[in-house]
Design a protein around this motif. Structure first.
Motif, PDB file in Angstrom:
ATOM      1  N   TYR A 145      -7.978   9.832  -9.620  1.00  0.00           N
ATOM      2  CA  TYR A 145      -8.172   9.788  -8.173  1.00  0.00           C
ATOM      3  C   TYR A 145      -9.566  10.270  -7.777  1.00  0.00           C
ATOM      4  O   TYR A 145     -10.474   9.476  -7.542  1.00  0.00           O
TER       5      TYR A 145
ATOM      6  N   GLN B   2       4.687  10.984   0.884  1.00  0.00           N
ATOM      7  CA  GLN B   2       3.922   9.945   1.561  1.00  0.00           C
ATOM      8  C   GLN B   2       4.469   9.711   2.969  1.00  0.00           C
ATOM      9  O   GLN B   2       3.704   9.527   3.918  1.00  0.00           O
TER      10      GLN B   2
ATOM     11  N   ARG C 258      -7.453   2.321 -11.502  1.00  0.00           N
ATOM     12  CA  ARG C 258      -6.417   2.143 -10.483  1.00  0.00           C
ATOM     13  C   ARG C 258      -5.547   0.949 -10.861  1.00  0.00           C
ATOM     14  O   ARG C 258      -6.050  -0.046 -11.406  1.00  0.00           O
TER      15      ARG C 258
ATOM     16  N   SER D 165      -4.423  -1.114  -8.876  1.00  0.00           N
ATOM     17  CA  SER D 165      -4.785  -2.252  -8.016  1.00  0.00           C
ATOM     18  C   SER D 165      -5.720  -3.212  -8.744  1.00  0.00           C
ATOM     19  O   SER D 165      -5.851  -4.369  -8.363  1.00  0.00           O
TER      20      SER D 165
ATOM     21  N   ARG E 226      -3.964  -2.743  -3.385  1.00  0.00           N
ATOM     22  CA  ARG E 226      -5.319  -2.358  -2.992  1.00  0.00           C
ATOM     23  C   ARG E 226      -5.322  -1.206  -1.983  1.00  0.00           C
ATOM     24  O   ARG E 226      -4.539  -1.172  -1.046  1.00  0.00           O
ATOM     25  N   GLY E 227      -6.213  -0.261  -2.238  1.00  0.00           N
ATOM     26  CA  GLY E 227      -6.353   0.874  -1.329  1.00  0.00           C
ATOM     27  C   GLY E 227      -5.537   2.077  -1.752  1.00  0.00           C
ATOM     28  O   GLY E 227      -5.871   3.202  -1.409  1.00  0.00           O
ATOM     29  N   SER E 228      -4.459   1.855  -2.478  1.00  0.00           N
ATOM     30  CA  SER E 228      -3.650   2.999  -2.890  1.00  0.00           C
ATOM     31  C   SER E 228      -4.209   3.592  -4.177  1.00  0.00           C
ATOM     32  O   SER E 228      -4.857   2.914  -4.972  1.00  0.00           O
ATOM     33  N   ALA E 229      -3.947   4.866  -4.371  1.00  0.00           N
ATOM     34  CA  ALA E 229      -4.593   5.602  -5.456  1.00  0.00           C
ATOM     35  C   ALA E 229      -3.790   5.582  -6.749  1.00  0.00           C
ATOM     36  O   ALA E 229      -4.178   6.225  -7.723  1.00  0.00           O
TER      37      ALA E 229
ATOM     38  N   TYR F 235       0.835  -1.204   0.000  1.00  0.00           N
ATOM     39  CA  TYR F 235       0.000   0.000   0.000  1.00  0.00           C
ATOM     40  C   TYR F 235       0.870   1.254   0.000  1.00  0.00           C
ATOM     41  O   TYR F 235       0.635   2.196  -0.756  1.00  0.00           O
TER      42      TYR F 235
ATOM     43  N   GLN G  93       1.111   4.251  -2.740  1.00  0.00           N
ATOM     44  CA  GLN G  93       0.905   5.673  -2.445  1.00  0.00           C
ATOM     45  C   GLN G  93       2.107   6.516  -2.862  1.00  0.00           C
ATOM     46  O   GLN G  93       1.949   7.641  -3.351  1.00  0.00           O
TER      47      GLN G  93
END
Lengths: 300, 357
Positions: free
Chosen positions: B262, B304, B179, B181, B188-191, B49, B53
């Motif tokens: 995003y 980040q 994305r 992902s 998963r979860g990161s943009a 993740y 990011q």
């Protein structure tokens, strides 16, 4: 109506002072050939140091002095970076502004445990230029700004040091052959710029009575615009600051009735662009025709 | 090669010096620097993740960094990437919101990217034109234009933003960039989104064009030796206009990362200063495309990482570190290249010998 006008003039003066002090500093620095993009950071640092200084010493006057010194100190750091290490002046200027913004926010959290502002510092707030027009006009820093403009103008035009500054800004190699040390002159000019812009920041902090994160709010760039608008001449830069201050004061008074706020905010930059594009004389070309100093930004 | 080695060494020393200075600041506030740096790494490269990011934050920096980098190769200093990416993102969002819903993605996305390019190109062309025809120094004009754009966006925002918000209408779903992902579930979860491969492709293509095409050769010639270039018949003014327009377009394209990849709209203050950090990326990136990517990754890591250290230490310390890195890198970039880098030529706002003639 006359009360309104007096109030307008007072507001104009109070807005103008930080612009003018920074623009004068920028003028000295650039006339000596050093690009001065860090006015914004110098103002911010001066404001923060003034607040902490007044808080620690319980003296507003000492606070303002500490603010001015902090501006000079940061400018000195910039001078070392660009004059000793020959770093690019534009990159270093942008970086100094990022540095000042980050550092003041960091220290604000460390010292006052806040992401947005310091508490009100009464010792410093007392020194703000409050009251009627006469009180504003007779405020030491307001008079001092006017004095500084005259002094810088005289300094550049009438004194041996001013001649050195101009020589170093136009042709450092030639200056060197007659025994002037360009680096030393530039060091002095840049530090003086920091002292002036730092004082501008300290005045701003006194006006607001506290430090607010990023409170310089673009004033350093308006000062930069005024400096160019005035074509690197101190008194003309002061007049440009008064012009920008007047439009802002007018907008404040009319609450956006005449012009929308965003248009007023755009004005200094748009006017400077017009000057640079050659409308009403050019801010480009040789110094004699109103352009920048010939050696501006060149490493020694 | 030895000059190059010197430069690499100088940059490494500069980075270490920046870390050291920041460590002193952290120590002075009563915290352990090693702990802070460990937190920074743990929050970034230590898990998928975090990596995602970092890549997401590095994506706009690739565009703005490339923008500044390209202009530097032509001897121009573009300080206006901030304004250019702002207008690019806004144009992209307006285009994407206006598209009919039935339009398929393969048509919608390129149209929106074109809008982003065009928005940035227009903002870049103005200082290019002022440079070419009026001899106005691009550093000053791009700074002024940044503020003109900022003020104008307040006025425009009041007209087009959604009620009670500071963002535009949502884009057509087909215009969205997927994305990553979706292809790499670990992220998963990161943009991070398809704007990243696009950025890498654009960096590669730009570097190739600069090396291999006639226009690229002319741009580099103007950057390295403006007088010689003019003497052999290169139109120096026209090259300034071209370089600034392309530079603006590249920065503008960066707006797609936020808008299409995003949030799905343009939002006030979306950029977070990537236009200015782009200057740092270009300076630290030196002359090659690979080092440019490396610099973007470094600043993406810091952006980040700031979030990761915030619990233990005010995250602004990372802004300080970033600024010190820029200063150190700017000082180091003069090692082994004292005489005439494009940067040093650009730092001289004397229009007399360039552009205006």
């Amino acid at each position: 109506v006359s009360l309104l006008i007096l109030g307008f003039i007072a507001a104009m003066v109070r807005i103008t002072v930080p612009y003018a002090l920074a623009a004068l500093g920028g003028t000295i620095s650039e006339r000596a050939g050093v690009v001065q993009l860090c006015l914004e950071g110098l103002i911010l640092t001066g404001a923060f140091a003034a607040v902490v200084g007044a808080d620690v010493t319980h003296s507003g006057a000492l606070g303002i002095a500490i603010g001015a010194l902090a501006g000079a100190l940061l400018a000195l750091a910039y001078a070392i970076v660009v004059l000793v290490w020959s770093a690019d002046q534009i990159v270093a200027g942008v970086a100094i502004n990022l540095f000042a913004d980050g550092l003041t926010r960091y220290l604000l959290k460390i010292r006052y445990d806040s992401a947005s502002n310091s508490p009100r510092i009464d010792a410093l707030a007392r020194l703000g230029s409050h009251g009627d027009l006469a009180a504003v006009l007779l405020h030491p820093l307001v008079l001092g700004t006017l004095g500084a403009a005259l002094a810088v103008s005289l300094l550049l035009r009438q004194t041996a040091f001013g001649l050195r500054v101009r020589a170093v800004g136009e042709h450092p190699e030639a200056a060197q052959t007659v025994g002037i040390d360009p680096r030393r002159v530039r060091f002095f000019a840049v530090t003086l710029a920091g002292l002036l812009a730092g004082t501008g920041g300290a005045y701003l902090a006194a006006e607001q009575g506290q430090f607010v994160a990023a409170m310089s709010a673009g004033r350093g760039y308006i000062a930069l615009a005024a400096m160019i608008f005035g074509r690197w001449r101190p008194l003309a830069a002061l007049l440009a600051c008064v012009l920008f201050g007047a439009t802002e004061a007018l907008e404040l008074r009319l609450q956006g009735g005449l012009l929308p706020g965003w248009l007023v905010q755009m004005l200094p930059y748009a006017l400077t662009l017009l000057v640079l594009s050659g409308i009403g004389g050019r801010g480009t070309g040789a110094r004699a025709s109103g352009g920048p100093p010939a050696a501006l930004g060149k490493a020694l | 090669l030895s000059a190059r080695l010197q430069r690499v060494l100088a940059t490494a020393i500069a980075l270490l010096a920046a870390l050291l200075l920041t460590s002193v600041l952290i120590r002075l506030s009563g915290r352990d620097p090693a702990h802070i740096y460990a937190l920074l790494l743990r929050g970034t490269w230590a898990n998928p993740y975090g990596v995602g990011q970092v890549l997401f934050k590095a994506t706009p920096l690739l565009f703005t960094g490339l923008s500044v980098w390209l202009a530097l190769r032509a001897g121009l200093f573009n300080v206006g990437a901030e304004g250019q990416i702002t207008v690019g993102a806004f144009a992209c969002a307006m285009c994407a919101a206006a598209l009919p819903r039935w339009l398929p993605g393969p048509i919608a996305v390129p149209l929106c990217l074109l809008a982003a390019l065009a928005g940035g190109a227009i903002v870049g062309a103005v200082p290019g034109w002022l440079k070419a025809r009026r001899g106005a120094h691009e550093v000053i004009t791009t700074i002024m234009i940044n503020f003109v754009v900022r003020a104008a966006m307040v006025g425009i925002g009041a007209l087009v933003f959604e009620r009670e918000s500071v963002h535009t209408r949502a884009i057509a779903p087909a215009a969205a960039l997927a994305r990553l992902s979706r292809f790499l579930p670990a992220l998963r979860g990161s943009a991070v989104n398809l704007a990243l491969p696009l950025a890498l492709a654009v960096v590669g293509a730009t570097a190739w064009a600069l090396r291999r095409t006639r226009l690229g050769f002319h741009l580099r010639a103007v950057g390295a030796q403006p007088r010689v270039a003019a003497a052999v018949g290169v139109d120096v003014g026209r090259m300034a206009l071209v370089a600034m327009t392309v530079s603006g377009a590249l920065a503008g394209l960066g707006g797609a990362n936020f808008v299409l990849g995003y949030k799905g709209y343009y939002e006030d203050g979306f950029s977070g200063g990537v236009g200015f950090v782009g200057i740092a990326v270009a300076v630290l990136g030196g002359t090659g495309p690979l080092t440019l990517v490396g610099a973007a990754l470094l600043f993406g890591t810091l952006a980040q990482g700031a979030l990761a250290v915030n619990a233990a230490c005010p995250k602004e310390i990372i802004d300080v570190l970033q600024a010190v890195i820029i200063i150190a890198a700017a000082a180091a970039s003069r090692v082994g290249a004292r005489a005439s880098t494009p940067a040093s030529a650009a730092a001289a706002p004397t229009s007399n010998d360039r552009g205006a003639t």
